[in-house]
Scaffold this motif. Structure first.
Motif, PDB file in Angstrom:
ATOM      1  N   PHE A 252       0.828  -1.214   0.000  1.00  0.00           N
ATOM      2  CA  PHE A 252       0.000   0.000   0.000  1.00  0.00           C
ATOM      3  C   PHE A 252       0.865   1.268   0.000  1.00  0.00           C
ATOM      4  O   PHE A 252       0.677   2.175  -0.798  1.00  0.00           O
ATOM      5  N   ARG A 253       1.786   1.313   0.963  1.00  0.00           N
ATOM      6  CA  ARG A 253       2.602   2.529   1.121  1.00  0.00           C
ATOM      7  C   ARG A 253       3.982   2.304   0.520  1.00  0.00           C
ATOM      8  O   ARG A 253       4.517   1.203   0.578  1.00  0.00           O
TER       9      ARG A 253
ATOM     10  N   CYS B 262      -1.143   2.237  -3.202  1.00  0.00           N
ATOM     11  CA  CYS B 262      -2.153   3.310  -3.077  1.00  0.00           C
ATOM     12  C   CYS B 262      -2.068   4.256  -4.284  1.00  0.00           C
ATOM     13  O   CYS B 262      -1.047   4.927  -4.481  1.00  0.00           O
ATOM     14  N   ILE B 263      -3.125   4.330  -5.070  1.00  0.00           N
ATOM     15  CA  ILE B 263      -3.110   5.198  -6.254  1.00  0.00           C
ATOM     16  C   ILE B 263      -3.056   6.667  -5.854  1.00  0.00           C
ATOM     17  O   ILE B 263      -2.565   7.509  -6.614  1.00  0.00           O
ATOM     18  N   PHE B 264      -3.522   6.969  -4.641  1.00  0.00           N
ATOM     19  CA  PHE B 264      -3.547   8.376  -4.232  1.00  0.00           C
ATOM     20  C   PHE B 264      -2.151   8.913  -3.884  1.00  0.00           C
ATOM     21  O   PHE B 264      -1.960  10.118  -3.789  1.00  0.00           O
TER      22      PHE B 264
ATOM     23  N   PHE C 255      -0.447  12.434  -2.568  1.00  0.00           N
ATOM     24  CA  PHE C 255       0.394  12.404  -1.368  1.00  0.00           C
ATOM     25  C   PHE C 255       1.877  12.637  -1.646  1.00  0.00           C
ATOM     26  O   PHE C 255       2.541  13.394  -0.954  1.00  0.00           O
TER      27      PHE C 255
ATOM     28  N   CYS D 278     -10.889   5.631   3.652  1.00  0.00           N
ATOM     29  CA  CYS D 278      -9.658   4.833   3.511  1.00  0.00           C
ATOM     30  C   CYS D 278      -9.316   4.231   4.872  1.00  0.00           C
ATOM     31  O   CYS D 278      -9.368   4.921   5.881  1.00  0.00           O
TER      32      CYS D 278
ATOM     33  N   TYR E  37      -6.269   2.594   5.229  1.00  0.00           N
ATOM     34  CA  TYR E  37      -4.875   2.186   5.061  1.00  0.00           C
ATOM     35  C   TYR E  37      -3.885   3.326   5.284  1.00  0.00           C
ATOM     36  O   TYR E  37      -2.819   3.365   4.666  1.00  0.00           O
TER      37      TYR E  37
ATOM     38  N   THR F  74      -4.714   6.997   5.555  1.00  0.00           N
ATOM     39  CA  THR F  74      -5.030   8.377   5.201  1.00  0.00           C
ATOM     40  C   THR F  74      -6.341   8.747   5.883  1.00  0.00           C
ATOM     41  O   THR F  74      -7.098   7.871   6.291  1.00  0.00           O
TER      42      THR F  74
ATOM     43  N   ILE G 269      -9.211  10.117   4.808  1.00  0.00           N
ATOM     44  CA  ILE G 269     -10.392  10.413   4.001  1.00  0.00           C
ATOM     45  C   ILE G 269     -11.620  10.247   4.885  1.00  0.00           C
ATOM     46  O   ILE G 269     -11.763   9.259   5.603  1.00  0.00           O
TER      47      ILE G 269
ATOM     48  N   CYS H 193      -4.492   0.075  -5.374  1.00  0.00           N
ATOM     49  CA  CYS H 193      -5.709   0.212  -4.571  1.00  0.00           C
ATOM     50  C   CYS H 193      -6.473   1.448  -5.049  1.00  0.00           C
ATOM     51  O   CYS H 193      -5.881   2.495  -5.265  1.00  0.00           O
ATOM     52  N   HIS H 194      -7.788   1.278  -5.231  1.00  0.00           N
ATOM     53  CA  HIS H 194      -8.633   2.410  -5.617  1.00  0.00           C
ATOM     54  C   HIS H 194      -9.907   2.414  -4.771  1.00  0.00           C
ATOM     55  O   HIS H 194     -10.960   2.876  -5.199  1.00  0.00           O
ATOM     56  N   ALA H 195      -9.796   1.843  -3.564  1.00  0.00           N
ATOM     57  CA  ALA H 195     -10.980   1.603  -2.748  1.00  0.00           C
ATOM     58  C   ALA H 195     -11.739   2.886  -2.394  1.00  0.00           C
ATOM     59  O   ALA H 195     -12.970   2.869  -2.300  1.00  0.00           O
ATOM     60  N   CYS H 196     -11.029   3.987  -2.202  1.00  0.00           N
ATOM     61  CA  CYS H 196     -11.730   5.223  -1.818  1.00  0.00           C
ATOM     62  C   CYS H 196     -12.602   5.737  -2.965  1.00  0.00           C
ATOM     63  O   CYS H 196     -13.528   6.514  -2.730  1.00  0.00           O
TER      64      CYS H 196
END
Ligand code: SF4
Length: 477
Positions: free
Chosen positions: A188-189, A249-251, A256, A395, A397, A399, A401, A444-447
């Motif tokens: 993820f990170r 994490c795509i974000f 980020f 989120c 994981y 962050t 959100i 990951c695009h869960a958010c």
């Protein structure tokens, strides 16, 4: 100018010669400051003796020349910057944490959130464990030390502990004789590794921190990999690699990470420019100028301008000098906060049809204020384009959100959001664009999608801190 925050950055150095590693960690943390500004800390290992300093504030606030001068030279150091949502912003939650156990001691710094933290904590407390903070980090440290008592080495203890952890964790750990870096099997990170010309090994959340201390990037840690640095060299353990699907994490790419970082082989700057190009294809509009909201909207704005042929220009000046001592207004006073952070360049935007690029819309409050600033400065039309899909899910994981209650896209159509924020039109990146944005599909695009790579937590550390206990909603794929 996203309203959400990353929760941490980690940094570690290992040297065969005793050196001023606190100084090196200081510069590394400085480069990671964007990942967390609430607290920070450094622990130096001088022949098994740990010296630490942690406090609330930015790296600049916490580490004066005098404080840094009190650290001894050493052969290892780890450091951490933190954004303090989970568990509140207090000194107990500052990292790295240092734990004494029957076979020695360890220091640990963590980026990410465990998705099974509540279950782990509850089980450990039933077994008699006492925790001093609400952070997941203490849980991880406890499990590693429990395993350490049963195993011959710290790296085996870390590997066994990883069998129990679910969710996001990029770890940097220091024992008396070894430094260990570990990345969760989903990845993820981010976490990467480099070497300075003097032979000092460096691990960091982002490659920009390697560059800051003069280290040459070697590679990203694989999802699930454990790297151990000791007097015999660098050792890799890949027993956890490939046990689950990779879900970076795509974000990190959207917002980020720093644009000069490269994560898992993909330049953050290039990914953001791609997002802008894809936005221009998906949501074209007649306009005079493309403007990015500083800082994270700028790269996507360049991409949009290149693809559309509409000139890119600066529309805002960002106040770079807002530090921790800035007294942040409450929700009802957000106008003032945005105005203090951003100032429109009237001469650049007056009478123009503007394409305004930002990375995300969370509650919509900030976006509305930014659109309002451009209107006040005389912009004729404002077409907002967002370099991510709409946020519809929290989120778990690492962050902050917000809950669905506060996410504007959960309650309004795109047209309604455009009207609420005062834009003439609004367009988001589509979920399917993200794969083209970074050139791979294992993120990951869960958010955005609600498709969580792990079981959804019964309760997060933040819920626990606030006395809330949500129902498990079940694993969604
Ligand atoms: Fe990143 Fe969103 Fe996944 Fe959280 S839910 S790890 S912010 S992509």
């Amino acid at each position: 100018m996203a309203e959400i925050h990353e929760e941490c950055g980690v940094f570690g150095v290992y040297s065969t010669q005793s050196a001023d590693l606190a100084g090196l960690a200081y510069y590394g943390l400085y480069a990671l400051q964007h990942r967390g500004q609430e607290s920070c800390g450094i622990v130096v290992n001088d022949d098994g003796v740990f010296s630490s300093h942690r406090d609330l504030g930015t790296v600049n606030d916490v580490f004066s020349r005098e404080v840094l001068g009190r650290f001894p030279k050493g052969t290892m150091a780890i450091g951490h910057v933190r954004y303090g949502t989970t568990g509140g912003n207090n000194r107990e939650n500052c990292q790295p944490i240092v734990v004494n156990h029957q076979k020695g001691k360890l220091a640990l710094a963590h980026n990410g959130n465990l998705s099974n933290a509540y279950e782990l904590r509850s089980a450990l407390e039933l077994g008699g464990a006492i925790f001093h903070s609400t952070s997941d980090t203490e849980i991880i440290a406890y499990i590693i030390t429990q395993q350490r008592l049963k195993t011959a080495s710290i790296e085996v203890a870390v590997s066994r502990a990883m069998n129990e952890l679910d969710g996001a964790f990029s770890l940097v750990i220091m024992s008396a004789a070894k430094m260990i870096a570990a990345r969760d099997p989903h990845g993820f990170r981010p976490l990467c590794y480099g070497i300075t010309p003097e032979g000092v090994h460096v691990v960091a959340s982002e490659s920009c921190a390697l560059a800051a201390v003069g280290a040459k990037f070697q590679r990203d840690l694989l999802p699930g990999e454990i790297l151990t640095f000791d007097e015999t060299g660098v050792h890799t353990d890949r027993i956890h690699c490939g046990t689950v699907e990779r879900r970076a994490c795509i974000f990190e790419y959207i917002y980020f990470a720093r644009p000069d970082s490269v994560i898992d082989g993909v330049s953050v700057h290039a990914a953001r420019k791609n997002a802008g190009r894809l936005l221009a294809k998906r949501h074209s509009v007649d306009a005079d100028l493309v403007v990015g909201v500083p800082d994270s909207g700028l790269d996507a704005a360049i991409g949009y301008a290149e693809e559309s042929g509409i000139p890119f220009g600066l529309g805002f000046i960002k106040n770079k000098y807002i530090g921790r001592t800035f007294i942040s207004p409450g929700q009802g006073q957000r106008v003032d906060q945005v105005k203090i952070k951003l100032s429109p360049i009237r001469d650049a935007v007056q009478g123009k049809r503007i394409v305004l690029i930002d990375d995300s819309i969370v509650r919509g409050t900030t976006s509305g204020q930014i659109v309002g600033l451009l209107r006040e400065a005389g912009a004729r039309e404002i077409h907002m384009r967002i370099s991510s899909p709409p946020f519809r899910n929290p989120c778990y994981y690492g962050t902050d959100i917000d809950s669905r209650d506060h996410l504007i896209a959960c309650h309004h159509t795109v047209e309604e959001i455009a009207s609420i924020i005062g834009a003439d039109s609004l367009g988001y990146l589509a979920l399917e664009d993200l794969t083209e944005m970074i050139g791979s599909a294992d993120y990951c695009h869960a958010c955005f999608s609600g498709q969580y790579p792990t079981a959804i937590p019964i309760c997060t550390a933040k819920d626990r801190f606030e006395g809330k206990l949500s129902q498990r909603e079940g694993k969604q794929k």
